[in-house]
Every structure is written in C-alpha cells, then in structure tokens.
Scaffold this motif. Structure first.
Motif, PDB file in Angstrom:
ATOM      1  N   GLU A   1      54.429  21.051  46.520  1.00 43.88           N
ATOM      2  CA  GLU A   1      53.491  19.937  46.370  1.00 43.88           C
ATOM      3  C   GLU A   1      53.477  19.087  47.650  1.00 43.88           C
ATOM      4  O   GLU A   1      53.804  17.905  47.648  1.00 43.88           O
ATOM      5  CB  GLU A   1      53.833  19.122  45.119  1.00 43.88           C
ATOM      6  CG  GLU A   1      52.962  17.902  44.847  1.00 43.88           C
ATOM      7  CD  GLU A   1      51.450  18.077  44.998  1.00 43.88           C
ATOM      8  OE1 GLU A   1      50.918  19.134  44.622  1.00 43.88           O
ATOM      9  OE2 GLU A   1      50.812  17.148  45.525  1.00 43.88           O
ATOM     10  N   TRP A   2      53.149  19.708  48.771  1.00 44.95           N
ATOM     11  CA  TRP A   2      52.946  19.005  50.039  1.00 44.95           C
ATOM     12  C   TRP A   2      54.090  18.040  50.351  1.00 44.95           C
ATOM     13  O   TRP A   2      55.242  18.442  50.267  1.00 44.95           O
ATOM     14  CB  TRP A   2      51.567  18.330  50.048  1.00 44.95           C
ATOM     15  CG  TRP A   2      50.458  19.299  49.702  1.00 44.95           C
ATOM     16  CD1 TRP A   2      49.640  19.264  48.598  1.00 44.95           C
ATOM     17  CD2 TRP A   2      50.051  20.481  50.432  1.00 44.95           C
ATOM     18  NE1 TRP A   2      48.757  20.333  48.615  1.00 44.95           N
ATOM     19  CE2 TRP A   2      48.980  21.086  49.712  1.00 44.95           C
ATOM     20  CE3 TRP A   2      50.477  21.097  51.623  1.00 44.95           C
ATOM     21  CZ2 TRP A   2      48.350  22.255  50.152  1.00 44.95           C
ATOM     22  CZ3 TRP A   2      49.840  22.259  52.061  1.00 44.95           C
ATOM     23  CH2 TRP A   2      48.801  22.815  51.328  1.00 44.95           C
TER      24      TRP A   2
ATOM     25  N   ASN B   1      38.638  22.675  51.208  1.00 45.31           N
ATOM     26  CA  ASN B   1      39.217  21.878  50.129  1.00 45.31           C
ATOM     27  C   ASN B   1      39.516  20.480  50.652  1.00 45.31           C
ATOM     28  O   ASN B   1      40.284  20.311  51.594  1.00 45.31           O
ATOM     29  CB  ASN B   1      40.531  22.502  49.657  1.00 45.31           C
ATOM     30  CG  ASN B   1      41.188  21.656  48.560  1.00 45.31           C
ATOM     31  OD1 ASN B   1      40.694  21.594  47.442  1.00 45.31           O
ATOM     32  ND2 ASN B   1      42.280  20.976  48.889  1.00 45.31           N
TER      33      ASN B   1
ATOM     34  N   GLU C   1      39.794  21.075  40.450  1.00 44.93           N
ATOM     35  CA  GLU C   1      41.200  20.704  40.253  1.00 44.93           C
ATOM     36  C   GLU C   1      41.253  19.481  39.354  1.00 44.93           C
ATOM     37  O   GLU C   1      40.463  18.550  39.511  1.00 44.93           O
ATOM     38  CB  GLU C   1      41.914  20.312  41.562  1.00 44.93           C
ATOM     39  CG  GLU C   1      42.233  21.449  42.482  1.00 44.93           C
ATOM     40  CD  GLU C   1      42.961  20.997  43.751  1.00 44.93           C
ATOM     41  OE1 GLU C   1      43.660  19.953  43.729  1.00 44.93           O
ATOM     42  OE2 GLU C   1      42.804  21.689  44.766  1.00 44.93           O
TER      43      GLU C   1
ATOM     44  N   HIS D   1      42.368  25.584  52.827  1.00 46.30           N
ATOM     45  CA  HIS D   1      43.116  24.617  52.017  1.00 46.30           C
ATOM     46  C   HIS D   1      44.306  24.150  52.861  1.00 46.30           C
ATOM     47  O   HIS D   1      45.463  24.407  52.519  1.00 46.30           O
ATOM     48  CB  HIS D   1      43.540  25.242  50.695  1.00 46.30           C
ATOM     49  CG  HIS D   1      43.914  24.258  49.623  1.00 46.30           C
ATOM     50  ND1 HIS D   1      43.359  24.262  48.360  1.00 46.30           N
ATOM     51  CD2 HIS D   1      44.793  23.216  49.610  1.00 46.30           C
ATOM     52  CE1 HIS D   1      43.887  23.286  47.626  1.00 46.30           C
ATOM     53  NE2 HIS D   1      44.768  22.635  48.360  1.00 46.30           N
TER      54      HIS D   1
ATOM     55  N   GLN E   1      50.854  26.677  49.303  1.00 44.57           N
ATOM     56  CA  GLN E   1      51.654  26.136  48.209  1.00 44.57           C
ATOM     57  C   GLN E   1      52.352  27.202  47.374  1.00 44.57           C
ATOM     58  O   GLN E   1      53.305  26.884  46.662  1.00 44.57           O
ATOM     59  CB  GLN E   1      50.780  25.253  47.311  1.00 44.57           C
ATOM     60  CG  GLN E   1      50.328  23.979  48.029  1.00 44.57           C
ATOM     61  CD  GLN E   1      49.463  23.103  47.159  1.00 44.57           C
ATOM     62  OE1 GLN E   1      48.255  23.295  47.097  1.00 44.57           O
ATOM     63  NE2 GLN E   1      50.052  22.139  46.470  1.00 44.57           N
TER      64      GLN E   1
HETATM   65  C1  PNW Z   1      45.168  17.914  45.943  1.00 47.28           C
HETATM   66  N1  PNW Z   1      45.889  11.667  47.560  1.00 47.28           N
HETATM   67  O1  PNW Z   1      45.817  17.133  46.876  1.00 47.28           O
HETATM   68  C2  PNW Z   1      45.228  19.300  46.557  1.00 47.28           C
HETATM   69  O2  PNW Z   1      43.994  19.960  46.648  1.00 47.28           O
HETATM   70  C3  PNW Z   1      46.279  20.178  45.960  1.00 47.28           C
HETATM   71  O3  PNW Z   1      46.657  21.113  46.927  1.00 47.28           O
HETATM   72  C4  PNW Z   1      47.439  19.339  45.471  1.00 47.28           C
HETATM   73  O4  PNW Z   1      48.533  20.095  45.083  1.00 47.28           O
HETATM   74  C5  PNW Z   1      46.923  18.497  44.330  1.00 47.28           C
HETATM   75  O5  PNW Z   1      45.802  17.726  44.732  1.00 47.28           O
HETATM   76  C6  PNW Z   1      47.959  17.568  43.728  1.00 47.28           C
HETATM   77  O6  PNW Z   1      48.388  16.622  44.679  1.00 47.28           O
HETATM   78  C7  PNW Z   1      45.799  15.756  46.953  1.00 47.28           C
HETATM   79  O7  PNW Z   1      46.913  11.156  48.036  1.00 47.28           O
HETATM   80  C8  PNW Z   1      46.896  15.167  47.539  1.00 47.28           C
HETATM   81  O8  PNW Z   1      44.892  10.978  47.281  1.00 47.28           O
HETATM   82  C9  PNW Z   1      46.920  13.813  47.744  1.00 47.28           C
HETATM   83  C10 PNW Z   1      45.844  13.043  47.350  1.00 47.28           C
HETATM   84  C11 PNW Z   1      44.730  13.631  46.759  1.00 47.28           C
HETATM   85  C12 PNW Z   1      44.731  14.995  46.556  1.00 47.28           C
END
Ligand code: PNW
Length: 460
Positions: free
Chosen positions: A419-420, A168, A365, A124, A23
């Motif tokens: 952000e993915w 993670n 987090e 991660h 990220q």
């Molecule tokens: C977490 N969901 O991701 C990750 O650990 C981080 O890398 C990310 O940036 C952060 O939360 C914010 O999104 C998630 O859809 C992504 O339930 C998606 C979900 C949960 C956590």
C-alpha cells in the motif's frame, strides 16, 4: 426501504476487482525488468512505513495462475490490472523486453480461459527510473515516451483486451509525487507538480490518439481519476471548497471533457510563475480526445476550512491552496484513518452525472483497509470491510436509480498488497495474504462481494 425488495443493478453491470503491478507483482529484478521510481523510493530509508519494498509483494509474478483461480472462485466478470512499464521497456524508451510482455500474455490467456474480462491500465505509477533521471513527468518528453509505450502494449494485446485505461490517478502522480513528496519520486516542488500534471494529461491525450488510430471499433478507451467530494462545515468556507475541488477534481475533469483548464485554478496557481507556458498549442485538443468511459476511484471525502496563513509544505499544501486548511476526517474511520462516508460518494456520482454528462462511468476503485486476523478455523472475519462495501454499493445503486450512467464497480483490491507509503501495514484486500507464506485466504467480505456480484443485487 421495504424489506424483501433487493436492490438490483442493471443487466450487464460489470462486477470485478482491481490491482496494480507494483503493488502485487514482486520479482522486481526478474526477466530484464528495469527499475521504477517506486523501487528507488521504497529503498530509501524513511519513505515507506515498516521499510517495505516491491519485493516480494504478493509474488503475483509467479502466482498469477493461483490468483486467476481466486478470481474465478469469486465468480467475478472483470479484472482490472496494470502493466508495469519497466517490465516492457526497462529504460522507458527504446528496446522492448519480450519476457516482460510474455508475462502479461500468460496472465491474459488465463483470464480469458476463465471468461474474465481484462481491464488493462497502462500506467499505475511505476515510471521507469531512467525517465525520472531524465526529468520525469515535469519533462514534456515523458508524455511522448508514454504514448509510444502505450501504443506498443496496446498493439501487442489488442486481440485480447477490449477495455483500456491510460493513466491511474494523475492527481496522485503529480501532486503526491512532485509536491508533497509522500509518493515516488518524492520531490517537493509545486511548479514541477503542475508541469507534471499537464504532461501526464498530455501523455494521456497522445496515448488516446495513438490507441484510437489502431484500435478496433469495439475497444473502449478511458482514464481513471481519483475524485473526492470536498466538504466544509462552515458555510463561509466556499472559497476553500472551490479551490480544493478545482485542483483535485476540475483540473483533471475539465480538460479531459474538452473544456480546458478551469480559469479559477489557473488564477489560483498564477503566483507560482508561468508554469502554464508548458501548455503548447494543440495540447488541449489532444487531452480532449473523446473517451468511451472514465473510471472513478473513491475512498473518502476531503474536509476543508478557510485558513489565515499559508500552509507549510505538507501533503495538504498543494499549489493554489493558499488560504485553505485541510481538516481531520469525521465520523466513522477505516483502519487507515480514512473517513467512511458513502453519502459523499453518492453526492459525487450525482454531481459527475450532472456536470460531466455523456460519458459512462465505471467505479474502478473503492474499498477500505482494516487490520485482519485469520481465526483458528482459518477464516477472516472482517465485518467492517463488509459494512463499508455494502454502504458504498448502496450509494452507487441510488445513483444508478437516479439516472447516473454508472456501468460497473471494481473493488479495491483483490489482494492485500503493497500500500505505497503505508507499506504492508494497510490491508485493502478481499483476499487476505500472509506475507510470510504467501498463503491467500478469501475474507468474509470477499465471499459477500462474490454473492452480490453473482446475484447482481444487494441484500436489503
Ligand atoms: C489509490 N490520497 O491511491 C490507488 O490507485 C491504489 O493504488 C491504492 O492502493 C488505493 O488508492 C488505496 O490507497 C490513493 O492520499 C492513494 O488522496 C492516496 C490518495 C488517494 C488515492
């Protein structure tokens, strides 16, 4: 609450921020780094909003010095980061890329120089693409490859890193990666997702065993889980709550706490065939290797009701969730559309303290995304993010007050970052990043957090 009485946290409460390699680092082709599943996925049209990729992200690979200065300016005690497996082992197995390890070496030296405690996450989500090509997490061999990689990274940095996390959020890797397909590698196969979940946990267990065998006694080993309280309006929806809680929370907590997979989740997923054959003798013992602490990532609750018909393959249609409808969030939302619900966070922490006693937790987090603008004066005013932060810290404080063993709070995230699937459109940072110029600007919420951390208390 009486005015003037600040809410103090226990002495030694750990304050910090978190990031992850893919990220923030960028430099995806430098110093021998191999491709990861997120390189492949983000380069595939339509997978990431706005078409963003891991380059340049926050260019942290080159700007880590400046970023450590930011941590020091904020006065934070801890920094949670992740090691990119494909930098260290470009093919996920075999030869080690020294230049990849050297990068983390430099980062750690800077952190320790500033007196900042590193919290290292070994995985991660950036699986080497070569391992995905060989079957990915649904393939048992990946668990062994992970443990080997984990042991070599741990051995290299054991003199400078005390706090370690294996994985993670294995729920995300398994179910978003292999079932809903909204994350890399983007497969949509519920059986593969269940196998992936088991092999992720097995990889955790094998890594725990390897690290434990070589770690000095002051090393503290953990896993990080994304846990969500599951809420239903309708009291008759208990069955839906049970199923979602089973898959989201208990499916990971129970085996890690030595209780094996929850029987109800096994029953709910039995119609998918005998995926459970991947669970070999001895696997559950490895997965139950005692933890020194565990990390909780919390953003928002999940809302459900009963449904008459099975869902189509969507992010909500996870294995074992027949008869469940995922509902829209309620009340106040973040800029990302996620529900803001600090009471649900409090309830979650209390429940964990009650149902899974004996292992300290750290919030690894928690945070919120809002669109931010730099003012003409060069400041970033983000009262909504500050509001979310304070509400959720109050929820943690109340839990600690009630006797829940929470030892620290790491905000997500130091920087606005990739952000993915949402790309660069969602900003979680306490520090604003201009992705054109790579200029960093501490947001008002970042200053507020620094003050809270320095004083170890919340203003009333
Ligand atoms: C977490 N969901 O991701 C990750 O650990 C981080 O890398 C990310 O940036 C952060 O939360 C914010 O999104 C998630 O859809 C992504 O339930 C998606 C979900 C949960 C956590």
């Amino acid at each position: 609450m009486t005015t003037g009485t600040a809410l103090r946290f226990p002495a030694g409460f750990l304050w910090g921020v978190a990031t992850s390699s893919f990220q923030i680092e960028g430099a995806t082709h430098e110093d021998g780094r191999g491709a990861s599943i997120w390189d492949t996925f983000s380069a595939t049209r339509g997978k990431v909003d706005g078409g963003g990729t891991g380059d340049p992200a926050c260019d942290h690979y080159h700007r880590y010095g400046e970023d450590v200065e930011l941590l020091a300016d904020l006065g934070l005690a801890a920094y949670r980061f992740s090691v990119a497996w494909p930098r260290v082992q470009p093919d996920g197995r075999g030869p080690v890329e020294r230049r990849g390890l050297d990068f983390y070496d430099r980062l750690l030296d800077r952190l320790l120089d500033k007196g900042i405690e590193p919290v290292a996450t070994l995985y991660h989500w950036d699986l080497p693409q070569a391992l995905e090509d060989a079957g990915g997490w649904p393939n048992r061999d990946t668990a062994h490859r992970f443990a080997e990689y984990a042991a070599l990274v741990h051995a290299r940095f054991a003199d400078r890193v005390r706090m370690w996390t294996t994985l993670n959020e294995p729920w995300c890797s398994a179910f978003l990666g292999y079932c809903s397909g909204i994350h890399a590698p983007g497969r949509q196969d519920p059986v593969a997702a269940l196998k992936a979940a088991h092999h992720l946990l097995l990889g955790h267990g094998l890594a725990m065993r390897a690290l434990r065998a070589q770690a000095p006694s002051d090393h503290q080993l953990s896993i990080v889980l994304n846990l969500s309280p599951v809420l239903a309006e309708d009291p008759s929806a208990g069955e839906a709550v049970r199923k979602v809680d089973g898959l989201q929370n208990r499916f990971f907590l129970d085996p890690v706490f030595g209780r094996g997979y929850p029987a109800d989740v096994l029953a709910d997923t039995a119609w998918l065939g005998d995926w459970q054959r991947v669970v070999a003798d001895g696997d559950l013992d490895l997965i139950a290797t005692p933890l020194d602490w565990y990390g909780i990532n919390y953003y928002s609750p999940v809302r459900v009701s009963l449904a008459d018909e099975p869902l189509a393959v969507t992010p909500g249609n996870l294995p074992g969730l027949r008869g469940v409808r995922m509902l829209e969030p309620r009340g106040q939302l973040t800029g990302f559309g996620w529900e803001q619900n600090a009471d649900a966070f409090h309830t979650l922490l209390r429940r964990l303290g009650r149902d899974y006693p004996g292992v300290p937790m750290i919030v690894t987090e928690n945070g919120s995304a809002f669109p931010d603008l730099i003012s003409p004066q060069g400041t970033v005013e983000d009262p909504e993010r500050s509001g979310y932060l304070v509400d959720h810290l109050r929820a943690v404080h109340r839990a600690v007050d009630a006797g829940v063993d929470v030892r620290g709070y790491l905000a997500w995230s130091l920087l606005d970052n990739f952000e993915w699937a949402a790309g660069y459109g969602q900003r979680f940072g306490l520090v604003h990043v201009d992705f054109e110029t790579q200029r960093r600007t501490i947001k008002d919420s970042g200053r507020l957090f620094a003050r809270i951390a320095a004083e170890n208390e919340l203003p009333v």
